[in-house]
Write an enzyme that holds these catalytic residues in place. Structure first.
Site, PDB file in Angstrom:
ATOM      1  N   SER A 268       0.797  -1.225   0.000  1.00 15.76           N
ATOM      2  CA  SER A 268       0.000   0.000   0.000  1.00 15.76           C
ATOM      3  C   SER A 268       0.829   1.275   0.000  1.00 15.76           C
ATOM      4  O   SER A 268       0.396   2.302  -0.504  1.00 15.76           O
ATOM      5  CB  SER A 268      -0.946   0.007   1.195  1.00 15.76           C
ATOM      6  OG  SER A 268      -0.218  -0.056   2.391  1.00 15.76           O
TER       7      SER A 268
ATOM      8  N   HIS B  75      -5.046  -4.093  -2.200  1.00 13.16           N
ATOM      9  CA  HIS B  75      -4.791  -3.045  -3.193  1.00 13.16           C
ATOM     10  C   HIS B  75      -4.687  -3.595  -4.616  1.00 13.16           C
ATOM     11  O   HIS B  75      -4.565  -2.825  -5.558  1.00 13.16           O
ATOM     12  CB  HIS B  75      -3.526  -2.260  -2.829  1.00 13.16           C
ATOM     13  CG  HIS B  75      -3.719  -1.384  -1.631  1.00 13.16           C
ATOM     14  ND1 HIS B  75      -4.090  -0.065  -1.716  1.00 13.16           N
ATOM     15  CD2 HIS B  75      -3.640  -1.668  -0.308  1.00 13.16           C
ATOM     16  CE1 HIS B  75      -4.211   0.431  -0.500  1.00 13.16           C
ATOM     17  NE2 HIS B  75      -3.937  -0.522   0.371  1.00 13.16           N
TER      18      HIS B  75
ATOM     19  N   LYS C  82     -11.372  -0.533  -1.218  1.00 12.73           N
ATOM     20  CA  LYS C  82     -10.494   0.064  -2.224  1.00 12.73           C
ATOM     21  C   LYS C  82     -11.249   0.039  -3.565  1.00 12.73           C
ATOM     22  O   LYS C  82     -12.083   0.880  -3.808  1.00 12.73           O
ATOM     23  CB  LYS C  82      -9.163  -0.686  -2.313  1.00 12.73           C
ATOM     24  CG  LYS C  82      -8.507  -0.977  -0.973  1.00 12.73           C
ATOM     25  CD  LYS C  82      -8.136   0.266  -0.222  1.00 12.73           C
ATOM     26  CE  LYS C  82      -7.406  -0.068   1.074  1.00 12.73           C
ATOM     27  NZ  LYS C  82      -7.812   0.729   2.204  1.00 12.73           N
TER      28      LYS C  82
END
Lengths: 91, 419
Positions: B206, B234, B265
């Site tokens: 991240s 992610h 996300k």
């Protein structure tokens, strides 16, 4: 002078000091009684990263929870010695 | 309009908790550091308020329209129209909360539907949904290993993975970031020890946007008898032909035991999950404290998540756009003379020399109408401050150009780009 095949806590302490002094930002007057976080101005991440280097030099792995009780360079050497002894006993 | 300058906090005791022996006394150093930062910065970088999102790529900050390059809204799904409509309809028909844990009164048919949907999406037998991505890591790790086991973590793993490790009580061994050979060395050192062994890595890291070599890690795990868990927080919706993440990209999904991820996300909502083929996963529902002792996801969030999963599956062109946008931002920042990672990724981190420069850079960007994340040591790899950008499929090429121009202008002004 480099510390070859360290066997005792004093040998391991000398090895740790030698490795630390390779970093020009570390104070020159360190010894076994130096406190890793306060005297060397290491944060927790820097300590973990430095311990990785020593692990490789001695071919051991230090579980993270053991680091919680380590204050001085000597404490780290005692911890590494105990893990080395355990590892040699099991080998 | 400029930001109201916060009142800097002076070092020293603030109230009874700060007195020696008080509950806040241990944070004296942190108070001093924060106070120094606030003296050096016209605004608090960790207390930015987005007054109103205008779109997936723009919001109002300090009363001005501002480009958002510091969110994790990779596919723009936080503003999905179908998801809003589904959430509204479900809130009307089912209410806004469950008031209980999944193992008590908190399981609605929608939760089961979401778990089936996730299992199907990943081609796995089972899925388990948690109330946040943080809890998905806590709940999975602490259920899979305990004090008699060994957990191997990539050095740059997310705080939720380290916290899961603490909760598990397992012995934790760190290995060097993205280095399968270093992991193998450490696995071999502990070969004689009993107990289960679990390795945890992330698909995309991240802070830096680094992508894990998952296949190589899977080979090392298999050769050394360790289970592998990949956090695709992610990378889901971003990497792989079907957007399933770094394991799909590397063609090794079948060799990964557990995939953990988040809805917050690329899916734009909130919540987390674990998918696997291990049939014993249902036992996790009975031992995982972060699953058992928290309220389940509200029905409108589950409905919105189901809708954004449909959206993500139906629009593979979003991933192509995201890749193009990531390449544009990454290439533009490098061409401007800034230090970034080697490879384009939707997370582009600009490494800076020191904290004063990073603070000045971050403030300058916000004043130029570009919001990014400021990340400071020790939360950053190698102890350098970062300006962490995340790009979205929703950004237009013109918006990305504007951000690059702002980086170039402010970078020169603060000395991060040498003339």
């Amino acid at each position: 002078m480099s510390v070859e095949n360290p066997q005792t806590v004093d040998d391991i302490t000398a090895l740790i000091v030698e490795r630390l002094l390779a970093n020009p930002k570390v104070p020159r007057n360190i010894n076994g009684d130096s406190r890793i976080m306060q005297d060397l101005a290491f944060d927790s991440l820097a300590v973990m990263n430095f311990v990785m280097e020593i692990e490789d030099a001695l071919d051991v792995s230090v579980p993270l929870d053991k680091l919680a009780d380590i204050n001085t360079i000597h404490d780290l050497a005692v911890c590494l010695k105990s893990i080395l002894d355990e590892q040699r006993g099991q080998a | 309009m400029s930001a109201p300058k916060p009142t800097p906090q002076e070092p020293g005791a603030k109230g009874p908790g700060s007195a020696p022996g008080g509950v806040f006394a241990k944070y004296a150093h942190l108070r001093d550091t924060r106070s120094q930062m606030l003296h050096a910065s016209p605004r608090d970088p960790f207390n930015v308020v987005i007054e109103k999102p205008l779109s997936a790529s723009e919001g109002v900050i300090e009363g001005r329209p501002t480009l958002l390059f510091g969110t994790n809204n990779y596919l723009g799904m936080s503003q999905s129209t179908p998801a809003r409509e589904k959430a509204q309809a479900v809130a009307r028909s089912m209410g806004v909360g469950t008031t209980g844990s999944r193992i008590a009164n908190g399981t609605f048919s929608l939760h089961a539907q979401l778990e089936q949907r996730l299992a199907k999406l990943f081609g796995r037998k089972h899925a388990m949904v948690f109330s946040t991505g943080y809890q998905a890591n806590l709940g999975t790790i602490s259920a899979l290993v305990n004090k008699d086991d060994i957990l191997f973590l990539d050095a740059d793993c997310h705080a939720s993975i380290y916290d899961g490790a603490k909760l598990s009580g397992a012995r934790v061994i760190r290995f060097r970031h993205n280095d399968p050979a270093d992991l193998e060395k450490r696995l071999k050192r502990s070969a004689h020890e009993s107990g289960a062994r679990l390795v945890v890595i992330e698909g995309i890291y991240s802070m830096t946007g680094n992508v894990a070599p998952v296949k190589r890690f899977a080979e090392v795990c298999k050769a050394n008898g360790a289970a592998l868990m990949v956090d695709e927080a992610h990378s889901f919706g971003v990497l792989g032909e079907n957007g399933r993440g770094a394991a799909e990209l590397d063609g090794c999904e079948g060799e990964v035991d557990f995939i953990v991820g988040t809805f917050s996300k690329s899916l734009g909502t909130v919540g987390g999950y674990c998918v696997t083929d291990h049939d014993d996963i249902d036992l996790m529902r009975l031992v995982s404290r972060p699953y058992m002792f928290t309220a389940s996801l509200p029905p409108e969030i589950v409905a919105a998540t189901l809708a954004t999963i449909d959206d993500v599956e139906a629009k593979p062109e979003l991933r192509a756009q995201l890749r193009a946008n990531a390449a544009q931002l990454h290439g533009g920042l490098r061409a401007a003379g800034l230090k970034t990672g080697e490879h384009p990724s939707p997370v582009v981190a600009v490494t800076l020399d020191d904290i004063p420069q990073a603070l000045a850079f971050w403030n300058g960007l916000l004043e130029a109408g570009v919001y990014v994340n400021l990340s400071l040591p020790p939360a950053t790899p190698d102890n350098f401050p970062l300006l962490r950008c995340s790009v979205s499929a929703a950004h237009t090429p013109a918006q990305i150009e504007k951000a690059i121009a702002a980086f170039a202008q402010v970078g020169k002004a603060v000395g991060a780009i040498k003339a």
